[in-house]
Design a protein around this motif. Structure first.
Motif, PDB file in Angstrom:
ATOM      1  N   VAL A 270       0.837  -1.202   0.000  1.00  0.00           N
ATOM      2  CA  VAL A 270       0.000   0.000   0.000  1.00  0.00           C
ATOM      3  C   VAL A 270       0.873   1.254   0.000  1.00  0.00           C
ATOM      4  O   VAL A 270       0.587   2.228  -0.725  1.00  0.00           O
ATOM      5  CB  VAL A 270      -0.946  -0.005   1.215  1.00  0.00           C
ATOM      6  N   SER A 271       1.953   1.232   0.787  1.00  0.00           N
ATOM      7  CA  SER A 271       2.855   2.396   0.838  1.00  0.00           C
ATOM      8  C   SER A 271       3.517   2.634  -0.515  1.00  0.00           C
ATOM      9  O   SER A 271       3.599   3.778  -0.989  1.00  0.00           O
ATOM     10  CB  SER A 271       3.915   2.184   1.921  1.00  0.00           C
ATOM     11  N   ALA A 272       3.995   1.557  -1.140  1.00  0.00           N
ATOM     12  CA  ALA A 272       4.637   1.699  -2.443  1.00  0.00           C
ATOM     13  C   ALA A 272       3.641   2.171  -3.496  1.00  0.00           C
ATOM     14  O   ALA A 272       3.967   3.003  -4.355  1.00  0.00           O
ATOM     15  CB  ALA A 272       5.263   0.370  -2.865  1.00  0.00           C
ATOM     16  N   TRP A 273       2.412   1.652  -3.429  1.00  0.00           N
ATOM     17  CA  TRP A 273       1.391   2.078  -4.389  1.00  0.00           C
ATOM     18  C   TRP A 273       1.059   3.557  -4.203  1.00  0.00           C
ATOM     19  O   TRP A 273       0.927   4.297  -5.180  1.00  0.00           O
ATOM     20  CB  TRP A 273       0.143   1.224  -4.220  1.00  0.00           C
ATOM     21  N   LEU A 274       0.932   4.005  -2.965  1.00  0.00           N
ATOM     22  CA  LEU A 274       0.660   5.420  -2.703  1.00  0.00           C
ATOM     23  C   LEU A 274       1.812   6.300  -3.169  1.00  0.00           C
ATOM     24  O   LEU A 274       1.597   7.439  -3.611  1.00  0.00           O
ATOM     25  CB  LEU A 274       0.396   5.637  -1.212  1.00  0.00           C
ATOM     26  N   LEU A 275       3.031   5.774  -3.084  1.00  0.00           N
ATOM     27  CA  LEU A 275       4.192   6.510  -3.599  1.00  0.00           C
ATOM     28  C   LEU A 275       4.034   6.753  -5.093  1.00  0.00           C
ATOM     29  O   LEU A 275       4.273   7.869  -5.585  1.00  0.00           O
ATOM     30  CB  LEU A 275       5.468   5.729  -3.305  1.00  0.00           C
ATOM     31  N   HIS A 276       3.619   5.729  -5.831  1.00  0.00           N
ATOM     32  CA  HIS A 276       3.429   5.888  -7.273  1.00  0.00           C
ATOM     33  C   HIS A 276       2.239   6.796  -7.579  1.00  0.00           C
ATOM     34  O   HIS A 276       2.269   7.543  -8.565  1.00  0.00           O
ATOM     35  CB  HIS A 276       3.238   4.519  -7.921  1.00  0.00           C
ATOM     36  N   LEU A 280       2.289  10.275  -9.783  1.00  0.00           N
ATOM     37  CA  LEU A 280       1.333  10.539 -10.855  1.00  0.00           C
ATOM     38  C   LEU A 280       0.587  11.850 -10.629  1.00  0.00           C
ATOM     39  O   LEU A 280       0.411  12.657 -11.551  1.00  0.00           O
ATOM     40  CB  LEU A 280       0.347   9.376 -10.962  1.00  0.00           C
ATOM     41  N   VAL A 281       0.159  12.087  -9.394  1.00  0.00           N
ATOM     42  CA  VAL A 281      -0.652  13.262  -9.096  1.00  0.00           C
ATOM     43  C   VAL A 281       0.165  14.542  -9.194  1.00  0.00           C
ATOM     44  O   VAL A 281      -0.281  15.540  -9.773  1.00  0.00           O
ATOM     45  CB  VAL A 281      -1.280  13.129  -7.692  1.00  0.00           C
ATOM     46  N   PHE A 282       1.382  14.536  -8.662  1.00  0.00           N
ATOM     47  CA  PHE A 282       2.156  15.771  -8.576  1.00  0.00           C
ATOM     48  C   PHE A 282       3.112  15.987  -9.745  1.00  0.00           C
ATOM     49  O   PHE A 282       3.520  17.113 -10.013  1.00  0.00           O
ATOM     50  CB  PHE A 282       2.941  15.799  -7.264  1.00  0.00           C
ATOM     51  N   MET A 283       3.477  14.895 -10.463  1.00  0.00           N
ATOM     52  CA  MET A 283       4.417  15.037 -11.569  1.00  0.00           C
ATOM     53  C   MET A 283       3.834  14.576 -12.895  1.00  0.00           C
ATOM     54  O   MET A 283       4.489  14.699 -13.931  1.00  0.00           O
ATOM     55  CB  MET A 283       5.706  14.265 -11.265  1.00  0.00           C
ATOM     56  N   LEU A 284       2.623  14.000 -12.860  1.00  0.00           N
ATOM     57  CA  LEU A 284       1.975  13.461 -14.059  1.00  0.00           C
ATOM     58  C   LEU A 284       2.856  12.437 -14.755  1.00  0.00           C
ATOM     59  O   LEU A 284       2.894  12.354 -15.986  1.00  0.00           O
ATOM     60  CB  LEU A 284       1.589  14.591 -15.021  1.00  0.00           C
ATOM     61  N   ILE A 285       3.565  11.656 -13.957  1.00  0.00           N
ATOM     62  CA  ILE A 285       4.387  10.555 -14.460  1.00  0.00           C
ATOM     63  C   ILE A 285       3.796   9.265 -13.896  1.00  0.00           C
ATOM     64  O   ILE A 285       3.816   9.042 -12.681  1.00  0.00           O
ATOM     65  CB  ILE A 285       5.858  10.695 -14.038  1.00  0.00           C
ATOM     66  N   GLY A 286       3.247   8.460 -14.774  1.00  0.00           N
ATOM     67  CA  GLY A 286       2.580   7.246 -14.323  1.00  0.00           C
ATOM     68  C   GLY A 286       3.364   5.999 -14.657  1.00  0.00           C
ATOM     69  O   GLY A 286       3.907   5.863 -15.756  1.00  0.00           O
ATOM     70  N   PHE A 287       3.414   5.081 -13.708  1.00  0.00           N
ATOM     71  CA  PHE A 287       4.054   3.786 -13.912  1.00  0.00           C
ATOM     72  C   PHE A 287       2.945   2.728 -13.819  1.00  0.00           C
ATOM     73  O   PHE A 287       2.605   2.280 -12.720  1.00  0.00           O
ATOM     74  CB  PHE A 287       5.128   3.538 -12.858  1.00  0.00           C
ATOM     75  N   PRO A 288       2.358   2.365 -14.951  1.00  0.00           N
ATOM     76  CA  PRO A 288       1.146   1.535 -14.926  1.00  0.00           C
ATOM     77  C   PRO A 288       1.350   0.155 -14.312  1.00  0.00           C
ATOM     78  O   PRO A 288       0.405  -0.400 -13.738  1.00  0.00           O
ATOM     79  CB  PRO A 288       0.758   1.428 -16.407  1.00  0.00           C
ATOM     80  N   PHE A 289       2.547  -0.414 -14.427  1.00  0.00           N
ATOM     81  CA  PHE A 289       2.764  -1.766 -13.911  1.00  0.00           C
ATOM     82  C   PHE A 289       2.496  -1.842 -12.407  1.00  0.00           C
ATOM     83  O   PHE A 289       1.727  -2.702 -11.959  1.00  0.00           O
ATOM     84  CB  PHE A 289       4.184  -2.210 -14.252  1.00  0.00           C
ATOM     85  N   LEU A 291       1.010   0.725 -10.615  1.00  0.00           N
ATOM     86  CA  LEU A 291      -0.249   1.417 -10.338  1.00  0.00           C
ATOM     87  C   LEU A 291      -1.450   0.492 -10.503  1.00  0.00           C
ATOM     88  O   LEU A 291      -2.430   0.599  -9.764  1.00  0.00           O
ATOM     89  CB  LEU A 291      -0.391   2.632 -11.254  1.00  0.00           C
ATOM     90  N   LEU A 292      -1.381  -0.424 -11.463  1.00  0.00           N
ATOM     91  CA  LEU A 292      -2.451  -1.403 -11.657  1.00  0.00           C
ATOM     92  C   LEU A 292      -2.267  -2.640 -10.795  1.00  0.00           C
ATOM     93  O   LEU A 292      -3.006  -3.623 -10.947  1.00  0.00           O
ATOM     94  CB  LEU A 292      -2.532  -1.794 -13.136  1.00  0.00           C
ATOM     95  N   LEU A 293      -1.253  -2.608  -9.918  1.00  0.00           N
ATOM     96  CA  LEU A 293      -0.978  -3.649  -8.920  1.00  0.00           C
ATOM     97  C   LEU A 293      -0.449  -4.951  -9.511  1.00  0.00           C
ATOM     98  O   LEU A 293      -0.224  -5.912  -8.768  1.00  0.00           O
ATOM     99  CB  LEU A 293      -2.237  -3.940  -8.090  1.00  0.00           C
TER     100      LEU A 293
END
Length: 329
Positions: A270-276, A280-289, A291-293
């Motif tokens: 959960v902590s690592a997911w919230l980090l991603h 995403l929220v503050f830098m608009l950089i998404g790591f889908p792997f 983020l989609l768990l």
């Protein structure tokens, strides 16, 4: 007085040496990772196709380091087509001994070639590592077309007498999952160590993280994009950056605790997911792997996604299977 014998305690299993799992767990990991990889290839299809037109700025990394110049566009197109075809075979478990390694090598080649123009996506590296591990494992022994092509009895049912030994947990199925789990936590530890090597304690106590967020917003604004509306507000805050930076380092370096399982594993996930999510929220950089768990799937009994499916879905799938069986009689 009569002494009561204590029940034998279950021996604590080591995450790799004593890794045990049923074949369904490895099969579900194959389906999840393979489906994500195929979807990712389809979504990024235009990006990969455009690689065939590039001729300048090539600096081979990974598998592409074997090249001294860009390859012709038709070679790139061929690798994409073969990767897509074998990718569906990977997910369905069809001729897995051929499709599994072919798809993993195809994604490795495409990822290496795309990264040879300067942009390295670390989640792609972890995805390819998962694919390579699964490709060299018995991931199609269950929930696959290959498993359904086994010899049938005289009454038309599948002969499962040869599969009875596979119904129980085995290291053959658990070791690949444990290896993927080790790859997962290692990538996070490497990221944390890299930050400390890059900036030392100043990375935590200084403005490095704040500068990263500000740079991402400024870059998007300069290129005509839309930066995160929260970035400008966040970079103006002073006291939170050491806490955010320290939290990032702690989450990354503490990744091995996920191998212990239980609540501590879920807390870290959960902590690592919230980090991603924060990235995403503050830098608009998404790591889908992650983020989609899907990246965290090796840490869990993912076969329960199907075996513990809702009763309404259980009934519908049983009906479909019954109709298919009657149609083949």
């Amino acid at each position: 007085m009569t002494a009561h014998a204590e029940p034998p305690r279950e021996r604590r299993r080591l995450p790799v040496v004593d890794a045990l799992a049923p074949p369904e767990r490895l099969a579900m990991l194959r389906i999840l990772v393979g489906a994500f990889a195929v979807a990712y290839l389809l979504v990024r299809f235009p990006v990969f196709v455009q690689l065939g037109d590039r001729r300048t700025g090539f600096d081979g990394v990974g598998l592409a380091a074997l090249l001294d110049r860009p390859v012709p566009g038709r070679v790139v197109d061929a690798v994409i087509v073969v990767s897509l075809f074998t990718g569906f075979g990977f997910v369905l478990g069809w001729r897995f001994r051929a499709c599994g390694p072919a798809f993993a090598l195809g994604m490795l080649a495409l990822g290496s070639y795309r990264g040879s123009w300067g942009q390295l996506l670390h989640f792609e590296n972890l995805l390819v590592i998962y694919l390579l591990i699964l490709a060299l494992s018995p991931a199609s022994d269950s929930w696959s077309i290959d498993s359904r092509r086994r010899p049938r009895r005289a009454d038309g049912s599948h002969d499962r007498s040869s599969d009875d030994h596979r119904s129980s947990e085995s290291v053959a199925y658990g070791f690949p999952i444990a290896l993927a789990s080790l790859a997962l936590v290692t990538t996070y530890v490497i990221a944390g160590v890299a930050k400390l090597r890059y900036g030392g304690l100043d990375w935590v106590l200084g403005d490095t993280l704040r500068n990263h967020v500000a740079y991402a917003a400024a870059r998007l604004d300069l290129l005509g994009g839309s930066p995160s509306p929260l970035a400008g507000w966040l970079v103006r805050l002073d006291g939170i950056w050491p806490l955010l930076a320290a939290g990032t380092i702690v989450i990354e370096l503490a990744a091995p605790v996920a191998l212990l399982g239980g609540r501590i594993r879920t807390t870290w996930v959960v902590s690592a997911w919230l980090l991603h999510v924060g990235v995403l929220v503050f830098m608009l950089i998404g790591f889908p792997f992650p983020l989609l768990l899907v990246a965290f799937a090796p840490l869990y009994r993912v076969e329960r996604l199907w075996t513990d499916r809702p009763i309404w879905l259980l009934r519908s799938t049983d009906q479909i299977a019954a109709r298919a069986a009657s149609a083949t009689r």
